[in-house]
Enzyme design. Structure first.
Site, PDB file in Angstrom:
ATOM      1  N   VAL A  60       1.605   2.120  -6.928  1.00 49.55           N
ATOM      2  CA  VAL A  60       0.209   1.867  -7.268  1.00 49.55           C
ATOM      3  C   VAL A  60      -0.683   1.979  -6.039  1.00 49.55           C
ATOM      4  CG1 VAL A  60      -1.389   0.234  -8.341  1.00 49.55           C
ATOM      5  CG2 VAL A  60       0.968   0.384  -9.162  1.00 49.55           C
ATOM      6  N   GLY A 110       0.776  -1.236   0.000  1.00 54.12           N
ATOM      7  CA  GLY A 110       0.000   0.000   0.000  1.00 54.12           C
ATOM      8  C   GLY A 110       0.801   1.278   0.000  1.00 54.12           C
ATOM      9  N   TYR A 124      11.489 -13.148 -11.197  1.00 56.31           N
ATOM     10  CA  TYR A 124      10.290 -12.349 -10.938  1.00 56.31           C
ATOM     11  C   TYR A 124       9.147 -12.793 -11.841  1.00 56.31           C
ATOM     12  CZ  TYR A 124       7.336  -8.163 -10.604  1.00 56.31           C
ATOM     13  OH  TYR A 124       6.281  -7.306 -10.438  1.00 56.31           O
TER      14      TYR A 124
END
Length: 349
Positions: A17, A13, A145
């Site tokens: 984004v 958070g 990733y």
């Protein structure tokens, strides 16, 4: 009697984004009280390490979310990925497995995970779309990733099958609706609260920080020329999406998108541009802010270009939202640079 707010847990958070979602939510809540049906909880590493199951469980027990927007990940730019592929693979596998497991255990209504276009095969045809994720290995530069993110799509389908086979245990709020585990695939994201660290950053924030440093260096030397160094040839092409646009689309996904299959959230193919063109936009914006200084762009081809292109189709998104207006690159870069200069002391560098 007031309707109880639905809890939306946003992992990652404090990142680019997550902060964009916070900004859009606050804006919408100020515009209308009818937008207060959700309570958003933004968690970050300071709340717990999601790669450790017990710490992740404590977060879920504390907030007991109805929805999860899963953004948390170990991330980095091209050169950090090249160096730490193993760490990127293991850490992200652990984070994703824990978050989705707990979303199931706590009977979350919808879990939306954030993927990346780097998960697509390196050798492929263009444009790429949602059906092509597993049709070949990703680019070698960030395979750790990429494979970890790909596995979220596999997990989403596995959980969906599990819910269907055990439907009596998982219906939401006594209805016939089963939980939905799905994913979004944004193209290259940039905007306020980005990571501008030159070792870890992605393209746009890295260019902005280098341009800023170049301007400051020129001013110290009483020079009217600032040199913006771009790693690589500048020829690779990318689609960039402004973080606040992505935030709006994620909130739309939470309320309206009910497919298990992922959805690409991207600007149109015609909006793709080269790294060199992006560098020119950054340079021109700084020249407008510092009219006495001219930005000179230089390319260092001793650095790897990475994947040449990842052109993505947004036809699926356009079928749902044909009229969605994306922020132009020139406006998005202008606003990101303004944010960076204003918040220089607290920006991640």
């Amino acid at each position: 009697m007031a309707t109880k707010q639905q809890i939306v847990l946003v992992t990652g958070g404090s990142g680019l984004v997550g902060q964009a979602i916070r900004m859009i939510v606050e804006q919408q809540q100020q515009e209308s009280s009818s937008n207060n049906k959700y309570q958003f909880i933004f968690v970050s590493t300071k709340d717990g390490d999601l790669s450790i199951l017990n710490e992740a469980r404590q977060i879920f027990e504390k907030y007991r979310p109805n929805y999860v927007i899963h953004l948390a990940a170990m991330v980095g730019g091209l050169f950090r990925n090249l160096k730490y592929n193993l760490e990127f693979l293991r850490t992200n596998l652990a984070i994703n497995d824990n978050v989705l497991l707990l979303a199931k255990e706590f009977h979350v209504q919808k879990c939306i995970s954030c993927l990346s276009t780097c998960i697509f095969p390196d050798k492929t045809t263009y444009p790429i779309d949602e059906t092509m994720i597993h049709l070949g290995p990703p680019h070698q530069s960030n395979f750790g990733y990429s494979y970890a993110k790909r596995m979220i799509d596999i997990l989403n389908h596995a959980y969906s099958d599990h819910f269907k086979n055990n439907s009596n245990d998982y219906v939401v709020d006594g209805s016939n609706q089963l939980p939905i585990f799905t994913s979004i695939i944004p193209t290259n994201v940039y905007g306020p609260y980005d990571n501008f660290n030159l070792e870890d950053s992605h393209v746009i924030p890295g260019l902005i920080y280098k341009a800023y440093n170049a301007v400051q260096d020129a001013k110290l030397k009483n020079s009217n020329t600032a040199k913006l160094l771009v790693f690589g040839s500048g020829q690779p092409r990318r689609q960039f999406i402004y973080s606040l646009d992505l935030a709006r689309l994620i909130l739309w996904t939470m309320e309206n998108y009910n497919e298990i299959e992922p959805i690409i959230l991207s600007v149109d193919e015609s909006d793709e541009l080269s790294i060199g063109e992006a560098a020119k936009l950054v340079a021109e914006t700084f020249e407008r802010s510092y009219p006495d200084i001219r930005m000179e762009i230089q390319f260092d081809t001793n650095y790897s270009d990475g994947q040449f292109k990842k052109t993505a189709s947004n036809l699926k998104l356009r079928r749902y939202l044909p009229g969605f207006q994306f922020t132009s690159m020139s406006d998005g870069i202008r606003d990101t640079i303004r944010w960076f200069i204003t918040n220089y002391d607290v920006a991640r560098k």
